[in-house]
Design a protein around this motif. Structure first.
Motif, short mmCIF file in Angstrom:
data_model
loop_
_atom_site.label_atom_id
_atom_site.label_comp_id
_atom_site.label_asym_id
_atom_site.label_seq_id
_atom_site.Cartn_x
_atom_site.Cartn_y
_atom_site.Cartn_z
N ASN A 1 4.34 52.63 3.23
CA ASN A 1 2.94 52.51 2.80
C ASN A 1 1.99 52.22 3.96
N LEU A 2 2.12 53.01 5.01
CA LEU A 2 1.34 52.79 6.23
C LEU A 2 -0.09 53.31 6.08
N HIS A 3 -1.03 52.40 6.31
CA HIS A 3 -2.45 52.77 6.33
C HIS A 3 -3.02 52.45 7.70
N LYS A 4 -3.91 53.31 8.17
CA LYS A 4 -4.60 53.02 9.43
C LYS A 4 -6.04 53.52 9.33
N SER A 5 -6.96 52.58 9.58
CA SER A 5 -8.37 52.96 9.59
C SER A 5 -8.97 52.68 10.95
N PHE A 6 -9.85 53.56 11.38
CA PHE A 6 -10.69 53.26 12.55
C PHE A 6 -12.09 53.01 11.99
N GLY A 7 -12.47 51.74 11.92
CA GLY A 7 -13.74 51.40 11.28
C GLY A 7 -13.71 51.82 9.82
N GLU A 8 -14.68 52.62 9.42
CA GLU A 8 -14.77 53.07 8.04
C GLU A 8 -13.80 54.22 7.75
N LEU B 1 1.20 51.47 19.59
CA LEU B 1 0.03 51.76 20.44
C LEU B 1 -1.21 51.75 19.57
N GLU B 2 -1.01 52.10 18.29
CA GLU B 2 -2.05 51.86 17.29
C GLU B 2 -1.51 50.81 16.34
N GLU B 3 -2.34 49.83 16.04
CA GLU B 3 -1.90 48.79 15.12
C GLU B 3 -2.20 49.19 13.69
N PRO B 4 -1.19 49.26 12.85
CA PRO B 4 -1.43 49.65 11.46
C PRO B 4 -2.40 48.70 10.77
N THR B 5 -3.23 49.24 9.90
CA THR B 5 -4.15 48.39 9.13
C THR B 5 -3.37 47.66 8.04
N SER B 6 -2.43 48.38 7.42
CA SER B 6 -1.52 47.73 6.47
C SER B 6 -0.24 48.56 6.37
N GLY B 7 0.75 47.97 5.72
CA GLY B 7 2.05 48.64 5.61
C GLY B 7 3.01 48.11 6.65
N THR B 8 4.26 48.60 6.61
CA THR B 8 5.25 48.11 7.55
C THR B 8 5.86 49.26 8.35
N VAL B 9 6.16 48.96 9.61
CA VAL B 9 6.86 49.90 10.48
C VAL B 9 8.06 49.16 11.05
#
Lengths: 239, 218
Positions: free
Chosen positions: A6-13, A50-58
Motif C-alpha cells: 500500500n505504498l503512497h507517495k506525494s510530492f506536495g499536492e 531515495l524517495e521517502e514514502p508518504t505512507s505504506g511499507t517497503v
C-alpha cells in the motif's frame, strides 16, 4: 526479497504513487514499464528510500525501510544504477568502485582492489581502471556504474532507466551486462523502455500508469495479450 | 607640488616588511576562515535544523556588522569580559578569520550546491552516510568550484586587513601611518602604500587565474 504494501507517495499536492502492492522474489527479474510521469521511477526510488514514502511499507531483505531502520545498513544490500550514471568524476574508475566497499564495508584495500579489477573484467573494461569517468563513453560509464554497485555485493539491484541517456549504439553493451547479471541469479528491478530486454530477460513485467500497477504478468503474455485497455494503448505506441 | 622621491625610496624597505606582515595575517586569517567556512558552510545545508539555524546566525551576524566593529569588539570589548588584554596580532587574525569564515561559508555552500544532486544520491545509495558522502565525494569536487571565489575573498581580506591598523598592529597601512608621523610625507607614503597593495592584489588574481586554468585542464 522486496515486499511493498500500500505504498503512497506525494510530492506536495501531487500524488505520484496511489497504493502500490508489489512482492519480488529472490532471483526474480521484474521489469517496470509505463509512460513518463507514471511513477515508475519514483516506485523504484522508494525501494532504497531515495524517495521517502508518504505512507505504506517497503521491506527489503527483511528490513522495513519505512520503520526507523538503519537506512545506510539496508542500502549496503541494495545496488542502484542511475540513468545519468552518477560516477564520481574526481576519482579514477578503480577508486569509484573501491570507495564504498572500503569506507562502508571496511574491506581491506588490497581485497577491494582485487574485487574491483575482477568486476571491471566482468563488464569488459579491464583497461579502463585508471581512467577518469569523463574520459569514458556513456556506455562505458554505465558499465562502471554497474560494477560500482556490484562491488558492495548487494542482494538486489535497482536499475533506473539505465540505457535512456545512451547513444543507441551503446545500449546493447549495457543490456548485455545486465543479462549476464540476471543469468547469474541476481534479484533485479528494472525501469526501462527497452521492450526487447523486458521480453528476453524479465521474469515478470509490470505496467505502471498514473501511480498504479495496471497489469502484470509474464512479459511474453502481457506483450501478446494485454488484458487492460491502457496497457494495450501504451504497447501499441512503443512496440 | 614636489614629490620627495628620496623619501619614497628610503621608506620602501620598511613598507615592504609591513606588506609581508599584511600577507601573513591575511593568509592565516583565510586559513582560519577556510576551516570555519567549511564547517559552517556544511552546517548551513545539513539535515539538522539546529545546525542550519546556528550557521545562519553566524553568517548573518558577521556579514551584517562592519569588520571594524568586529575588530573593536575583540580588541576593546572582549578584554572587559576576560579581564585581561588581548594581543593585537591575536585580535587581528581572530577578527579577520571569523569574519572571512562567514564569507567563505557562503562560498562553500554555493560550491556544494553546484554539485549535481546525483552525486549525493549515488553516494547514499552505496550505503555511505551523509557525512561520508560529503567528505569523500561532494567536498573534494566543491573545492575545485570554489577556488575562484576563494581567490576573490583572499584579495578582499588582504585589503580589509588594513583595518587592523586601528588597533596598532603594524601591518602595511600602520607602517605607512608611522612613517608619515615622522616625516610628514603623506603624499609619497600613501602613494607607495597604494602601489604595494595593488601589486599584491594583482599578483594574487593572476595566481588564482593560473590555478583555475590548471585545474580545468585536469
Amino acid at each position: 526479497m522486496i515486499d511493498i504494501k500500500n505504498l503512497h507517495k506525494s510530492f506536495g499536492e501531487h500524488e505520484v504513487l496511489k497504493g502500490i502492492d508489489l512482492h519480488i522474489d529472490p532471483q526474480e527479474v521484474v521489469v517496470i514499464i509505463g509512460p513518463s510521469g507514471s511513477g515508475k521511477s519514483t516506485l523504484l526510488r522508494c525501494m532504497n528510500l531515495l524517495e521517502e514514502p508518504t505512507s505504506g511499507t517497503v521491506v527489503v531483505d527483511g528490513i522495513d525501510l519505512t520503520a526507523k531502520a538503519d537506512i545506510n545498513k539496508a542500502r549496503e544490500e541494495i545496488g542502484m544504477v542511475f540513468q545519468r550514471f552518477n560516477l564520481f568524476p574526481h576519482m579514477t574508475v578503480l577508486h569509484n568502485i573501491m570507495l564504498a566497499p572500503v569506507k562502508v564495508r571496511h574491506v581491506p584495500r588490497a581485497e577491494a582492489e582485487a574485487t574491483a579489477r575482477a568486476l571491471l573484467e566482468r563488464v569488459g573494461l579491464s583497461d579502463k581502471a585508471d581512467a577518469y569517468p569523463p574520459q569514458l563513453s556513456g556506455g562505458q560509464q554505465q558499465r562502471v556504474a554497474i560494477a560500482r554497485a556490484l562491488a558492495m555485493k548487494p542482494k538486489v539491484m535497482l536499475f533506473d532507466e539505465p540505457t535512456s541517456a545512451l547513444d543507441p549504439e551503446m545500449v546493447n553493451e549495457v543490456l548485455d551486462v545486465m543479462k549476464g547479471l540476471a543469468n547469474d541469479g541476481m534479484t533485479m528491478a528494472v525501469v526501462t523502455h527497452e521492450m526487447g530486454f523486458a521480453r528476453e530477460v524479465g521474469d515478470r513485467l509490470l505496467f505502471v500508469d498514473e501511480g498504479r500497477i495496471i497489469e502484470q504478468g509474464v512479459p511474453q503474455e502481457v506483450f501478446e495479450n494485454p488484458q487492460e485497455d491502457r496497457t494495450r494503448l501504451f504497447l501499441s505506441k512503443v512496440l | 607640488m614636489n614629490l620627495n622621491v628620496d623619501l619614497m625610496v628610503n621608506s620602501f624597505p620598511l613598507l615592504v616588511v609591513g606588506a609581508g606582515i599584511t600577507i601573513q595575517i591575511t593568509a592565516i586569517s583565510v586559513g582560519l576562515g577556510l576551516i570555519i567556512g567549511m564547517f559552517v558552510g556544511i552546517a548551513r545545508i545539513s539535515q539538522v535544523k539546529l545546525l542550519r539555524a546556528l550557521a545562519a546566525v553566524y553568517i548573518d551576524f558577521l556579514r551584517g556588522t562592519p569588520l571594524l566593529v568586529q575588530i573593536f569588539l575583540i580588541y576593546f570589548a572582549l578584554p572587559v569580559v576576560l579581564g585581561q588584554r588581548v594581543d593585537p596580532f591575536l585580535a587581528a587574525i581572530t577578527a579577520c578569520g571569523i569574519n572571512s569564515g562567514a564569507y567563505i561559508a557562503e562560498i562553500f555552500r554555493a560550491g556544494i550546491q553546484a554539485i549535481d544532486a546525483g552525486q549525493m544520491e549515488a553516494g547514499r545509495s552505496l550505503g555511505m552516510t551523509w557525512p561520508q558522502t560529503m567528505r569523500h565525494i561532494i567536498v573534494p569536487q566543491a573545492f575545485k568550484n570554489i577556488i575562484p571565489p576563494l581567490g576573490n575573498e583572499f584579495i578582499a581580506l588582504l585589503k580589509d586587513s588594513s583595518l587592523v591598523s586601528v588597533i596598532g598592529f603594524e601591518e602595511l597601512t600602520r607602517r605607512g601611518q608611522l612613517i608619515i608621523a615622522r616625516t610628514y610625507g603623506s603624499l609619497e607614503i600613501w602613494i607607495c602604500v597604494a602601489i604595494i597593495y595593488l601589486v599584491m592584489t594583482l599578483t594574487i588574481s593572476r595566481l588564482v587565474a593560473y590555478l583555475e586554468k590548471r585545474l580545468d585542464t585536469k
